[in-house]
Design an enzyme around this catalytic site. Sequence first.
Site, short mmCIF file in Angstrom:
data_model
loop_
_atom_site.label_atom_id
_atom_site.label_comp_id
_atom_site.label_asym_id
_atom_site.label_seq_id
_atom_site.Cartn_x
_atom_site.Cartn_y
_atom_site.Cartn_z
N LYS A 58 3.26 11.80 8.18
CA LYS A 58 2.58 10.86 7.29
C LYS A 58 3.60 10.36 6.28
CE LYS A 58 -1.58 11.74 5.53
NZ LYS A 58 -2.62 12.30 4.65
N CYS A 76 5.55 -2.56 -1.10
CA CYS A 76 5.17 -3.12 0.19
C CYS A 76 3.82 -2.58 0.66
CB CYS A 76 6.25 -2.77 1.22
SG CYS A 76 5.87 -3.31 2.89
N CYS A 78 2.70 -4.30 3.75
CA CYS A 78 2.65 -4.84 5.11
C CYS A 78 3.44 -3.98 6.10
CB CYS A 78 3.18 -6.27 5.14
SG CYS A 78 4.98 -6.42 4.96
N CYS A 87 8.81 -3.88 -1.96
CA CYS A 87 8.59 -5.14 -1.24
C CYS A 87 9.85 -6.00 -1.27
CB CYS A 87 7.44 -5.90 -1.90
SG CYS A 87 7.16 -7.54 -1.19
N HIS A 91 6.38 -9.79 3.94
CA HIS A 91 4.98 -10.10 4.24
C HIS A 91 4.78 -11.59 4.51
CE1 HIS A 91 5.40 -10.43 -0.16
NE2 HIS A 91 4.56 -11.45 -0.03
#
Length: 109
Positions: A58, A76, A78, A87, A91
């Site tokens: 995970k 982030c 996406c 990020c 995206h």
Amino acid sequence: MATPFCAAAASCRLTVSPPAVTAPAAPARVRARRGMVAVRAEAGVGGINPSIRKEEAKVVDTVLAEELSKPLTPYCRCWRSGTFPLCDGSHAKHNKETGDNVGPLLVKK
């Protein structure tokens, strides 16, 4: 169909369980509201996370807000960022390719 739980609409399947009580036929959108909705990634399509730390069971990151170097830090959502968990704007390409509308999580210091 994009949902808050599905970053890549093209790689998810929407499953609607039947209502608990048998009722006369209703439009699908009404039945969907009464039933339980489950969204899951399709393994054959690449899933939601295409390549980030796949060896981990995970992927979990913890950041203390007071330790952020900038007053506003984008994270982030996406799973396409080359600087994950931060990020990098990936995206935008993902949204154009899939019709999704995902953007970053903005954390204020």
